[in-house]
Design a protein around this motif. Structure first.
Motif, short mmCIF file in Angstrom:
data_model
loop_
_atom_site.label_atom_id
_atom_site.label_comp_id
_atom_site.label_asym_id
_atom_site.label_seq_id
_atom_site.Cartn_x
_atom_site.Cartn_y
_atom_site.Cartn_z
N LEU A 130 -3.79 4.08 44.11
CA LEU A 130 -1.74 3.48 43.97
C LEU A 130 -2.30 2.27 44.21
CD1 LEU A 130 -1.61 6.79 46.46
CD2 LEU A 130 -0.17 6.27 43.82
N GLY A 131 -3.09 1.10 45.32
CA GLY A 131 -3.40 -0.05 45.98
C GLY A 131 -1.88 0.05 46.43
N ASN A 132 -1.61 0.50 46.76
CA ASN A 132 -0.18 -0.17 47.43
C ASN A 132 -0.05 -0.70 48.93
OD1 ASN A 132 1.86 2.27 46.63
ND2 ASN A 132 1.56 3.65 48.41
N GLN A 133 0.91 -1.48 49.19
CA GLN A 133 0.48 -3.27 49.45
C GLN A 133 0.53 -2.43 51.75
OE1 GLN A 133 4.31 -5.05 49.67
NE2 GLN A 133 3.34 -6.17 47.69
N THR A 134 0.16 -2.91 52.21
CA THR A 134 -0.68 -2.55 53.91
C THR A 134 0.22 -1.96 54.93
OG1 THR A 134 -1.18 -4.48 54.57
CG2 THR A 134 -3.31 -3.64 53.56
N ASP A 135 2.05 -2.43 54.45
CA ASP A 135 2.95 -2.43 55.13
C ASP A 135 3.27 -1.05 54.45
OD1 ASP A 135 4.16 -3.09 53.12
OD2 ASP A 135 5.25 -4.24 53.39
N GLU A 161 2.70 4.32 23.87
CA GLU A 161 1.75 3.56 23.65
C GLU A 161 2.08 2.72 25.49
OE1 GLU A 161 4.20 1.25 20.33
OE2 GLU A 161 2.64 2.42 19.03
N GLY A 162 1.69 2.17 25.56
CA GLY A 162 2.16 1.05 27.35
C GLY A 162 1.21 -0.20 27.21
N PRO A 163 1.35 -0.97 28.17
CA PRO A 163 0.23 -1.96 28.66
C PRO A 163 -0.94 -1.95 28.55
CG PRO A 163 2.22 -1.98 30.29
CD PRO A 163 2.09 -0.70 28.86
N PRO A 164 -1.74 -2.36 28.52
CA PRO A 164 -3.33 -2.07 28.69
C PRO A 164 -3.91 -1.93 29.48
CG PRO A 164 -3.93 -3.52 26.80
CD PRO A 164 -1.89 -3.49 27.04
N ARG A 165 -3.29 -3.01 30.42
CA ARG A 165 -3.37 -3.70 31.68
C ARG A 165 -1.72 -3.70 32.44
NH1 ARG A 165 -8.13 -4.71 32.78
NH2 ARG A 165 -7.91 -6.29 33.99
N HIS A 166 -2.12 -2.83 33.92
CA HIS A 166 -1.46 -2.37 34.90
C HIS A 166 -1.46 -3.67 35.88
CE1 HIS A 166 2.43 -1.19 37.48
NE2 HIS A 166 0.99 -0.42 38.01
N THR A 167 -0.58 -3.35 36.68
CA THR A 167 -0.92 -4.87 38.06
C THR A 167 -0.26 -4.76 39.17
OG1 THR A 167 -0.63 -7.09 37.10
CG2 THR A 167 -0.41 -6.60 39.24
N LEU A 168 -1.31 -3.36 40.12
CA LEU A 168 -0.87 -2.51 41.20
C LEU A 168 -0.61 -3.21 42.42
CD1 LEU A 168 -4.36 -0.52 41.85
CD2 LEU A 168 -2.09 0.20 40.68
N PRO A 169 0.29 -2.57 42.94
CA PRO A 169 1.23 -3.45 43.86
C PRO A 169 0.20 -4.16 44.74
CG PRO A 169 2.23 -1.22 44.70
CD PRO A 169 0.72 -1.11 43.33
N ASP A 170 -0.28 -3.77 45.19
CA ASP A 170 -1.97 -5.27 46.33
C ASP A 170 -2.67 -6.05 45.60
OD1 ASP A 170 -4.11 -3.61 44.46
OD2 ASP A 170 -5.12 -2.61 45.67
N VAL A 199 -5.36 -6.14 39.30
CA VAL A 199 -5.59 -5.18 38.10
C VAL A 199 -6.23 -4.51 37.12
CG1 VAL A 199 -4.98 -6.40 35.43
CG2 VAL A 199 -4.70 -7.56 37.41
N ILE A 200 -5.93 -3.49 37.08
CA ILE A 200 -6.94 -2.29 36.52
C ILE A 200 -6.43 -1.44 34.67
CG2 ILE A 200 -6.49 -1.38 38.71
CD1 ILE A 200 -4.30 0.90 37.24
N ASP A 201 -7.06 -1.30 33.87
CA ASP A 201 -7.15 -0.46 32.88
C ASP A 201 -6.41 0.27 33.18
OD1 ASP A 201 -8.76 -2.47 31.61
OD2 ASP A 201 -10.42 -1.33 31.85
N SER A 202 -5.40 0.93 32.00
CA SER A 202 -3.96 1.51 31.89
C SER A 202 -3.81 2.21 30.68
CB SER A 202 -2.92 1.03 32.70
OG SER A 202 -2.12 0.24 31.61
N VAL A 203 -3.75 3.77 31.32
CA VAL A 203 -3.43 4.68 29.59
C VAL A 203 -1.80 5.21 30.32
CG1 VAL A 203 -5.65 5.42 28.83
CG2 VAL A 203 -4.54 6.30 30.69
N TRP A 204 -0.40 5.54 29.52
CA TRP A 204 0.33 5.82 29.53
C TRP A 204 0.93 7.34 28.58
CZ3 TRP A 204 3.50 2.92 32.56
CH2 TRP A 204 3.35 1.83 33.32
N LEU A 205 2.03 7.70 29.25
CA LEU A 205 1.41 9.27 29.26
C LEU A 205 3.38 9.57 29.00
CD1 LEU A 205 -1.25 9.80 31.03
CD2 LEU A 205 -0.60 12.03 29.25
N ARG A 206 4.41 10.33 28.56
CA ARG A 206 5.66 10.52 28.35
C ARG A 206 5.96 11.91 28.29
NH1 ARG A 206 4.62 9.30 22.45
NH2 ARG A 206 6.44 11.27 21.56
#
Length: 216
Positions: free
Chosen positions: A58-63, A187-196, A199-206
């Motif tokens: 998830l990479g949520n921000q610490t607050d 389809e979706g962006p292959p890389r995703h930036t988490l809140p913290d 940057v992660i490799d990502s897959v997308w589903l619908r």
């Protein structure tokens, strides 16, 4: 099962079919999901995602999370305010009111014992959803129920014909749960930036619906 939902409602929890503007309720076989009523609901939902394993994905921000394991344990031992006979601390008993522009956020409890189980979040403007389970609720097939509830929330409560979900490529548990919930590759962006900032490799589903509607 019907009696179980009626009994939970009498105990103070909302029941499916009792949605109101800005507030939603829905149920699966083992889970009840509803818009938080108190700050305790919100704190417990965030505590369910604050362990290192969840934050790896998830990479949520610490607050937004409870960093202390003892605090997380205490929060997750509570039951929704007033439903286990204990007096909730005043600061956590304060009512929670979602903002008109906030994502749709539902706290999740196990129907068997009313314990906090996780949360679901729907970014209705972006058409995306995500969710998480508390550590003791993982590995039991509840992830598929959670994501099926997310699809129902999107299609029959928020009026969305399509809802998408992203996952890190290595998060096999989430990918399996989404597939079991009826999500298909998209389809979706292959890389995703988490809140913290990671940057992660990502897959997308619908998940698609033949018809969409609003609950209120």
């Amino acid at each position: 099962m019907i009696w179980s939902l009626v009994r939970r409602s009498r105990a103070g929890l909302p029941a499916p079919g009792q949605c109101a503007p800005g507030r939603h309720v829905l149920a699966t076989e083992r889970l009840l999901l509803f818009t938080p009523r108190t700050l305790l609901d919100v704190a417990a939902a965030l505590a369910a995602s604050a362990d290192a394993e969840a934050q790896r994905w998830l990479g949520n921000q610490t607050d937004r999370i409870a960093p202390d394991p003892g605090t997380r344990r205490v929060l997750l031992e509570w039951r929704p305010a007033g439903d286990d006979g204990r007096r909730v601390p005043r600061r956590l008993a304060k009512p929670f009111t979602p903002g008109p522009d906030d994502p749709v956020f539902l706290v999740c409890v196990r129907r068997a014992d009313l314990s906090y189980a996780g949360a679901l979040q729907l970014e209705h403007r972006a058409g995306e959803m995500g969710g998480w389970l508390a550590p003791r609720c993982r590995g039991q097939g509840l992830g598929a129920e959670l994501f099926r509830a997310g699809a129902v929330l999107a299609h029959t409560h928020a009026g969305m014909s399509t809802v998408r979900a992203g996952a890190e490529t290595g998060n096999a548990a989430s990918r399996r749960a989404l597939a079991r919930a009826g999500f298909v590759p998209d389809e979706g962006p292959p890389r995703h930036t988490l809140p913290d900032g990671r940057v992660i490799d990502s897959v997308w589903l619908r998940h698609d619906a033949t018809a969409a509607s609003h609950c209120t």
